[in-house]
Design a protein around this motif. Structure first.
Motif, PDB file in Angstrom:
ATOM      1  N   UNK A  46       0.831  -1.193   0.000  1.00 25.98           N
ATOM      2  CA  UNK A  46       0.000   0.000   0.000  1.00 25.98           C
ATOM      3  C   UNK A  46       0.873   1.254   0.000  1.00 25.98           C
ATOM      4  N   UNK A  47       0.718   2.072  -1.040  1.00 29.48           N
ATOM      5  CA  UNK A  47       1.380   3.375  -1.120  1.00 29.48           C
ATOM      6  C   UNK A  47       0.342   4.441  -0.819  1.00 29.48           C
ATOM      7  N   UNK A  48       0.575   5.194   0.275  1.00 25.46           N
ATOM      8  CA  UNK A  48      -0.401   6.191   0.720  1.00 25.46           C
ATOM      9  C   UNK A  48       0.149   7.599   0.555  1.00 25.46           C
ATOM     10  N   UNK A  49      -0.733   8.518   0.181  1.00 22.20           N
ATOM     11  CA  UNK A  49      -0.417   9.937   0.061  1.00 22.20           C
ATOM     12  C   UNK A  49      -1.446  10.706   0.880  1.00 22.20           C
TER      13      UNK A  49
ATOM     14  N   UNK B 255       4.660   3.930   2.823  1.00 26.50           N
ATOM     15  CA  UNK B 255       4.532   2.623   2.168  1.00 26.50           C
ATOM     16  C   UNK B 255       4.517   1.526   3.219  1.00 26.50           C
ATOM     17  N   UNK B 256       3.657   0.541   3.031  1.00 22.86           N
ATOM     18  CA  UNK B 256       3.641  -0.651   3.875  1.00 22.86           C
ATOM     19  C   UNK B 256       3.437  -1.870   2.995  1.00 22.86           C
ATOM     20  N   UNK B 257       3.902  -3.002   3.482  1.00 20.96           N
ATOM     21  CA  UNK B 257       3.631  -4.255   2.778  1.00 20.96           C
ATOM     22  C   UNK B 257       3.424  -5.360   3.791  1.00 20.96           C
TER      23      UNK B 257
ATOM     24  N   UNK C  98      -2.108  -4.262   5.829  1.00 24.18           N
ATOM     25  CA  UNK C  98      -1.631  -3.212   6.732  1.00 24.18           C
ATOM     26  C   UNK C  98      -1.466  -1.925   5.948  1.00 24.18           C
ATOM     27  N   UNK C  99      -2.050  -0.859   6.465  1.00 31.75           N
ATOM     28  CA  UNK C  99      -1.969   0.460   5.822  1.00 31.75           C
ATOM     29  C   UNK C  99      -1.454   1.458   6.848  1.00 31.75           C
ATOM     30  N   UNK C 100      -0.398   2.166   6.499  1.00 35.93           N
ATOM     31  CA  UNK C 100       0.145   3.216   7.362  1.00 35.93           C
ATOM     32  C   UNK C 100       0.001   4.549   6.644  1.00 35.93           C
ATOM     33  N   UNK C 101      -0.623   5.513   7.337  1.00 38.06           N
ATOM     34  CA  UNK C 101      -0.874   6.834   6.784  1.00 38.06           C
ATOM     35  C   UNK C 101      -0.300   7.871   7.731  1.00 38.06           C
TER      36      UNK C 101
END
Length: 501
Positions: free
Chosen positions: A81-84, A91-93, A135-138
């Motif tokens: 997941x690439x978050x802006x 980025x998380x994986x 998993x999503x990190x923002x």
């Protein structure tokens, strides 16, 4: 020991973000793990059959088997997941290995040479239709603080109604307010005793609240971790009529386990702000089961062309949620830590009905040299609903579903080229956004490739597939209105072994 209080109103279940439009999409949109051959060809098996996972697309497919067999598949899942968020990239994986498919088919040839029914098949198959491991990190610098979340709930709530009563523990007050008064008042309670807000005056009748935070912008970190799966066990029966028609039906039994943990941290307030640090975490757990059925047919028009059609009924899920929270800040009540993940809100059992799906397929078979296959599927997500539908609270979400969601067209294209005992495969998958606006979740695109080795009595297949999709994800349902823009890439590597007998 966990202290559990059962909520008695469905309104609370609805607004707690436990039951909303996301449930329909979470359980209605399926991935395509399946067998390696199925994955490698993009799942385009509606007019082909002859694969254990193909019966998920068209239940007539098991009658195409020439002999009995068993298939076992394992998959390595990688999610990135690439978050802006307000211009800050993260980025998380997540990596996971699972036994995602196991099944077998038993083929019985008709010994009556005069009968039009040539053979009968009985199949049993387990497929993990959706893995929730993610998993999503923002993170970013936002102009919308968590105080807005609590203020949106608190405004209009009488101050006296959220106060702890004499000789009452804080955790009991939290549960009692949620059960009797609803989720809105419960979140106002958390905001007050968490130190985030205060009433404008100490009068019990006051319904206006002010924030204890001061900022023009704040630093926020948000981590969402999900685990679990949606699996399907299929009991299938099919038959071949004469030389060119296959008919089949399946009963599908679904099982759901889903856990979602969100951890939120906020700091970077003004130097004179009474609060300098805030944390707010939520834990949602869902368990349940579901049922669906499917019908299908495959017709051989000639030696080269096959047509397939199938109907997948709605899936009716019966689910139960429990929900826990914890909060802290510089101004939090001394006893606020007694409200933690051991203080559990248990919700009423409810039903999610996902929409029916129609599938049409055409395939070209070039003898023993190879094949090409094309599938088209359609689901109308505006027809999904939460039940009981006649409850006012569920009607609100159902109206949102009918207004915001629409028809989803799916295209799957696959091909196979055989070189003796070796088969080379490739596939493409397109799935339309379920949202009418096409932006909340964008269209999905995926590519796949694979190779198979036929040893006569057995077969070994390898596949690699990847899908990519953009989406906008809000940190909370209210208050923090600017979403993070996320690009999600799922990569599956699958190994399958098939034994003929």
């Amino acid at each position: 020991m966990k202290r559990i209080f059962t909520f008695i109103t469905l309104y609370l279940c609805l607004t707690a973000s436990a039951q909303n439009i996301n449930d329909v999409l979470r359980y209605g949109l399926e991935e395509l793990p399946g067998t390696a051959r199925f994955q490698a060809m993009g799942g385009a098996f509606g007019a082909l059959g002859g694969d254990m996972s193909a019966i998920n697309i068209n239940p007539a497919g098991s009658a195409v088997f020439n002999n009995s067999l068993m298939t076992l598949s394992g998959t390595h899942f990688r999610r990135e997941n690439d978050a802006n968020y307000f211009g800050t990239l993260s980025n998380t994986n997540r990596n996971e290995i699972d036994l995602n498919q196991i099944g077998g088919a038993f083929v019985f040839n008709n010994t009556d040479q005069n009968s039009d029914w040539k053979k009968f098949s009985l199949a049993f198959n387990y497929d993990m239709t959706q893995s929730f491991e993610n998993e999503v990190f923002i993170t970013g610098n936002s102009n919308q603080g968590i105080d807005n979340y609590f203020l949106n709930f608190a405004q209009g709530v009488p101050f006296g109604s959220i106060l702890i009563q004499e000789d009452e523990f804080i955790e009991d007050a939290y549960l009692d307010i949620g059960a009797v008064q609803g989720f809105r008042d419960q979140q106002a309670f958390l905001g007050y005793y968490g130190g985030i807000l205060d009433p404008e005056s100490p009068d019990d009748a006051t319904t206006n609240y002010i924030s204890n935070t001061g900022y023009s912008s704040v630093n926020q970190e948000f981590l969402k971790t999900t685990t679990g799966y949606n699996s399907k066990f299929t009991v299938n029966a099919a038959s071949q009529f004469r030389d060119n028609l296959y008919l089949g039906a399946s009963l599908n039994f679904h099982n759901v386990i889903y856990d979602q943990l969100t951890q939120f941290t906020e700091n970077g307030y003004n130097a004179d702000s009474p609060i300098q640090n805030t944390t707010f975490d939520n834990l949602l757990s869902t368990e349940g089961n579901g049922f669906s059925f499917s019908l299908g047919a495959i017709a051989k028009l000639n030696d080269f062309v096959r047509l397939g059609g199938s109907y997948q009924s709605p899936t009716w899920y019966r689910l139960t949620d429990d929900f826990s929270q914890r909060i802290n800040s510089d101004l939090a009540d001394d006893d606020i830590n007694f409200i933690d993940f051991n203080i559990v809100n248990l919700f009423e059992r409810y039903t999610v009905k996902t929409p029916a799906r129609l599938n049409g397929s055409v395939a070209l078979v070039f003898g023993k040299n190879g094949l090409l296959s094309l599938d088209y599927g359609y689901q109308d997500f505006s027809q999904a609903e939460l039940r009981p539908a006649n409850d006012n609270s569920f009607q609100t979400v159902n109206n949102q579903i009918s207004n915001e969601l629409g028809g989803v067209s799916t295209i799957r294209l696959g091909g196979e080229y055989r070189l003796g005992m070796v088969s080379l495969r490739g596939g493409y998958r397109y799935e339309q956004s379920p949202y009418v606006n096409g932006n909340t979740i964008n269209d999905l695109n995926g590519f796949s490739a694979g190779v198979g080795f036929n040893f006569g009595g057995s077969r070994l297949d390898l596949a690699l597939s990847q899908t990519s999709q953009d989406m906008n994800e809000r940190l909370f349902d209210t208050g923090l209105n600017t979403p993070a823009m996320i690009t999600r890439t799922n990569t599956f590597g699958t190994l399958s072994y098939t034994l003929n007998f």
